[in-house]
Design a protein around this motif. Structure first.
Motif, PDB file in Angstrom:
ATOM      1  N   THR A 150       0.831  -1.196   0.000  1.00 26.94           N
ATOM      2  CA  THR A 150       0.000   0.000   0.000  1.00 26.94           C
ATOM      3  C   THR A 150       0.868   1.249   0.000  1.00 26.94           C
ATOM      4  O   THR A 150       2.011   1.245   0.438  1.00 26.94           O
ATOM      5  CB  THR A 150      -0.939   0.040   1.212  1.00 26.94           C
ATOM      6  OG1 THR A 150      -0.161   0.070   2.408  1.00 26.94           O
ATOM      7  CG2 THR A 150      -1.871  -1.150   1.219  1.00 26.94           C
ATOM      8  N   PHE A 151       0.284   2.321  -0.502  1.00 29.25           N
ATOM      9  CA  PHE A 151       0.990   3.599  -0.605  1.00 29.25           C
ATOM     10  C   PHE A 151       1.458   4.078   0.761  1.00 29.25           C
ATOM     11  O   PHE A 151       2.499   4.688   0.901  1.00 29.25           O
ATOM     12  CB  PHE A 151       0.021   4.617  -1.215  1.00 29.25           C
ATOM     13  CG  PHE A 151       0.670   5.669  -2.068  1.00 29.25           C
ATOM     14  CD1 PHE A 151       1.638   5.351  -2.991  1.00 29.25           C
ATOM     15  CD2 PHE A 151       0.263   6.994  -1.974  1.00 29.25           C
ATOM     16  CE1 PHE A 151       2.210   6.323  -3.801  1.00 29.25           C
ATOM     17  CE2 PHE A 151       0.824   7.976  -2.767  1.00 29.25           C
ATOM     18  CZ  PHE A 151       1.808   7.633  -3.689  1.00 29.25           C
ATOM     19  N   ASP A 152       0.684   3.780   1.799  1.00 28.69           N
ATOM     20  CA  ASP A 152       1.013   4.244   3.144  1.00 28.69           C
ATOM     21  C   ASP A 152       2.215   3.517   3.744  1.00 28.69           C
ATOM     22  O   ASP A 152       3.015   4.111   4.452  1.00 28.69           O
ATOM     23  CB  ASP A 152      -0.179   4.061   4.085  1.00 28.69           C
ATOM     24  CG  ASP A 152      -1.096   5.268   4.093  1.00 28.69           C
ATOM     25  OD1 ASP A 152      -0.588   6.377   3.929  1.00 28.69           O
ATOM     26  OD2 ASP A 152      -2.303   5.090   4.253  1.00 28.69           O
ATOM     27  N   LEU A 153       2.342   2.200   3.494  1.00 28.33           N
ATOM     28  CA  LEU A 153       3.347   1.423   4.201  1.00 28.33           C
ATOM     29  C   LEU A 153       4.713   1.400   3.521  1.00 28.33           C
ATOM     30  O   LEU A 153       5.734   1.349   4.192  1.00 28.33           O
ATOM     31  CB  LEU A 153       2.853  -0.021   4.379  1.00 28.33           C
ATOM     32  CG  LEU A 153       1.711  -0.208   5.378  1.00 28.33           C
ATOM     33  CD1 LEU A 153       1.341  -1.678   5.472  1.00 28.33           C
ATOM     34  CD2 LEU A 153       2.113   0.312   6.748  1.00 28.33           C
TER      35      LEU A 153
ATOM     36  N   THR B 114      -6.260   8.112  -2.027  1.00 26.55           N
ATOM     37  CA  THR B 114      -6.906   8.372  -0.742  1.00 26.55           C
ATOM     38  C   THR B 114      -5.900   8.309   0.399  1.00 26.55           C
ATOM     39  O   THR B 114      -6.290   8.309   1.567  1.00 26.55           O
ATOM     40  CB  THR B 114      -8.034   7.351  -0.466  1.00 26.55           C
ATOM     41  OG1 THR B 114      -7.517   6.019  -0.624  1.00 26.55           O
ATOM     42  CG2 THR B 114      -9.208   7.539  -1.404  1.00 26.55           C
ATOM     43  N   ALA B 115      -4.606   8.241   0.086  1.00 25.44           N
ATOM     44  CA  ALA B 115      -3.587   8.119   1.128  1.00 25.44           C
ATOM     45  C   ALA B 115      -3.414   9.444   1.856  1.00 25.44           C
ATOM     46  O   ALA B 115      -3.934  10.482   1.446  1.00 25.44           O
ATOM     47  CB  ALA B 115      -2.253   7.672   0.519  1.00 25.44           C
TER      48      ALA B 115
ATOM     49  N   ASP C 140      -6.431  15.083  -3.001  1.00 28.91           N
ATOM     50  CA  ASP C 140      -6.493  13.844  -3.771  1.00 28.91           C
ATOM     51  C   ASP C 140      -6.852  14.182  -5.212  1.00 28.91           C
ATOM     52  O   ASP C 140      -7.309  15.286  -5.520  1.00 28.91           O
ATOM     53  CB  ASP C 140      -7.561  12.900  -3.205  1.00 28.91           C
ATOM     54  CG  ASP C 140      -7.106  12.215  -1.933  1.00 28.91           C
ATOM     55  OD1 ASP C 140      -6.014  11.628  -1.944  1.00 28.91           O
ATOM     56  OD2 ASP C 140      -7.840  12.277  -0.919  1.00 28.91           O
ATOM     57  N   ILE C 141      -6.644  13.206  -6.095  1.00 27.73           N
ATOM     58  CA  ILE C 141      -7.081  13.386  -7.476  1.00 27.73           C
ATOM     59  C   ILE C 141      -8.326  12.520  -7.701  1.00 27.73           C
ATOM     60  O   ILE C 141      -8.398  11.385  -7.244  1.00 27.73           O
ATOM     61  CB  ILE C 141      -5.978  13.057  -8.491  1.00 27.73           C
ATOM     62  CG1 ILE C 141      -5.461  11.624  -8.348  1.00 27.73           C
ATOM     63  CG2 ILE C 141      -4.836  14.046  -8.361  1.00 27.73           C
ATOM     64  CD1 ILE C 141      -4.509  11.230  -9.461  1.00 27.73           C
ATOM     65  N   MET C 142      -9.297  13.113  -8.394  1.00 29.48           N
ATOM     66  CA  MET C 142     -10.575  12.443  -8.622  1.00 29.48           C
ATOM     67  C   MET C 142     -10.937  12.488 -10.099  1.00 29.48           C
ATOM     68  O   MET C 142     -10.439  13.332 -10.861  1.00 29.48           O
ATOM     69  CB  MET C 142     -11.682  13.096  -7.795  1.00 29.48           C
ATOM     70  CG  MET C 142     -11.493  12.941  -6.305  1.00 29.48           C
ATOM     71  SD  MET C 142     -12.992  13.354  -5.376  1.00 29.48           S
ATOM     72  CE  MET C 142     -12.454  12.985  -3.714  1.00 29.48           C
TER      73      MET C 142
END
Length: 411
Positions: free
Chosen positions: A28-31, A62-63, A394-396
């Protein structure tokens, strides 16, 4: 409580449970905090129904990091429209990443000191950026394909050094890739009162000085349909005496510049973007009492061949902020400080509220909320924008015509 940990390299065994093989979570982007070009991260996409319009909106990130699109003057879609490339500060300094529109996985595109200021190719799946005073061509298509196949090589194998610039130059601001993809133009800013334009031949690497202007030039963008044409701005981070300028360069490198829309003292022009080969769309701000005294605020479309222009409409309150349009001159998109985004029918003058709530703080341009900097996909079907709906930025993405089209595949 006592935890018994396995001592073998890479293992994470707690209370007899081995967590080290949970690759989906670990990616994941967070870890994952490694700086590794080509590494892939698990999808973060999250879809919600707009509380006001009922239309479907998908957040591609959404990170907890700041993720944003490129400035709206530059392409964010790869030429095959399989990926959207964006900026993120997840490693502290900014780098570029790409999100797949097939499975929404995220790929790291730049690393080290390469930064996140890229210009994607118009038709060729490459990206240009500066590494110090080197101009680099990144083979983006091969990098993304190798990442998909799990066969990423050394980052240097995807780079071509186009040219080494003199040490006294300072490539800054947005740079422009010519419509023919054989020349790149950039600005070297010396101070607030002097900017110099340069041209690089992308095959030979030859550098040519074009001209100087006595102000802070920024937001250089190419006419992606007509070679040798660019628009740029007199940047003040506020209201400038004459915002929009055109730069033309012939095949011999002879350059000329002129105003695009000549402003009156009471007008505040901003966010200019090419809208097809012959038109520029921009916004005339109406967020101050003194500006609202004039009837000229709103979104404008100007024909750069004939000089004709038309005000395409305004909304209440602070008025429109950013503007973008389709090259067929049928549709435009504008937003306001509250984070409401509208679609404009440029033939009938009708506007449609698409989505809301993307700037929770609202009230003005200088809050910490995201600037939409929205753009429309090359096929005219999708709207891409920045949002503070979930996190700081964020990008949507959503359908440009969500009421008419099925919300199916993103490619």
């Amino acid at each position: 409580m006592i935890f018994f940990l396995c001592q073998s390299a890479g293992a994470q065994v707690i209370h007899g449970v081995d967590y080290s093989d949970r690759s989906h979570l670990n990616e994941t982007f967070d870890l994952t905090q490694t700086d590794e070009v080509g590494q892939r991260f698990a999808s973060e996409h999250l879809t919600h129904e707009d509380k006001v319009t009922g239309f479907e909106v998908t957040s591609l990130t959404t990170a907890r990091y700041s993720n944003s699109t490129f400035y709206q003057t530059h392409p964010s879609w790869t030429p095959d429209e399989r990926y959207i490339v964006f900026r993120s500060n997840r490693l502290g300094s900014g780098h570029a990443y790409a999100v797949s529109l097939e499975d929404f996985e995220i790929v790291q595109v730049t690393g080290g000191d390469d930064g996140n200021n890229l210009h994607l190719g118009w038709e060729t799946n490459v990206a240009y950026h500066f590494r110090g005073n080197q101009l680099i061509e990144l083979d983006l298509g091969t990098l993304l394909a190798d990442s998909e196949n799990g066969s990423v090589g050394d980052p240097s194998t995807y780079d071509r050094v186009v040219t080494d610039l003199p040490e006294d130059l300072n490539p800054s601001g947005d740079f422009a890739l010519d419509a023919d993809e054989d020349r790149l133009f950039f600005i070297s800013r010396h101070n607030q009162d002097l900017s110099t334009f340069y041209m690089v031949d992308l095959e030979s690497g030859d550098l040519q000085k074009l001209l100087e202007v006595p102000f802070w030039a920024n937001h250089l963008q190419a006419n992606r349909w007509v070679s040798g044409e660019m628009v740029y701005s007199w940047e003040t981070r506020g209201d400038s005496p004459q915002r929009i300028w055109m730069l033309t360069v012939d095949e011999n490198g002879e350059a000329e510049t002129r105003p695009v829309y000549e402003e009156d003292d009471y007008e505040w022009v901003t966010h200019e973007v090419f809208m097809g080969p012959d038109h520029v769309i921009f916004n005339m701000m109406g967020h101050l009492d003194r500006l609202r005294e004039s009837s000229s605020t709103g979104i404008y479309v100007k024909n750069i061949r004939t000089g004709e222009y038309e005000n395409k409409g305004q909304i209440g309150g602070s008025g429109y902020w950013h503007a973008y349009g389709t090259p067929d001159l049928k549709w435009a998109v504008g937003d306001n400080f509250d984070g409401d985004i509208y679609r404009l029918n440029l033939e009938t003058g009708e506007n449609t509220l698409l989505t809301t709530g993307h700037r929770p703080s609202g009230n003005g341009p200088f809050t910490g909320d995201a600037h939409s900097h929205h753009s429309i996909s090359p096929d005219g079907k999708w709207l891409l924008f920045n949002s503070s709906y979930y996190t700081g930025n964020d990008i949507m993405i959503m359908r440009l015509h969500p009421e008419d089209e099925e919300n199916g595949s993103y490619n």
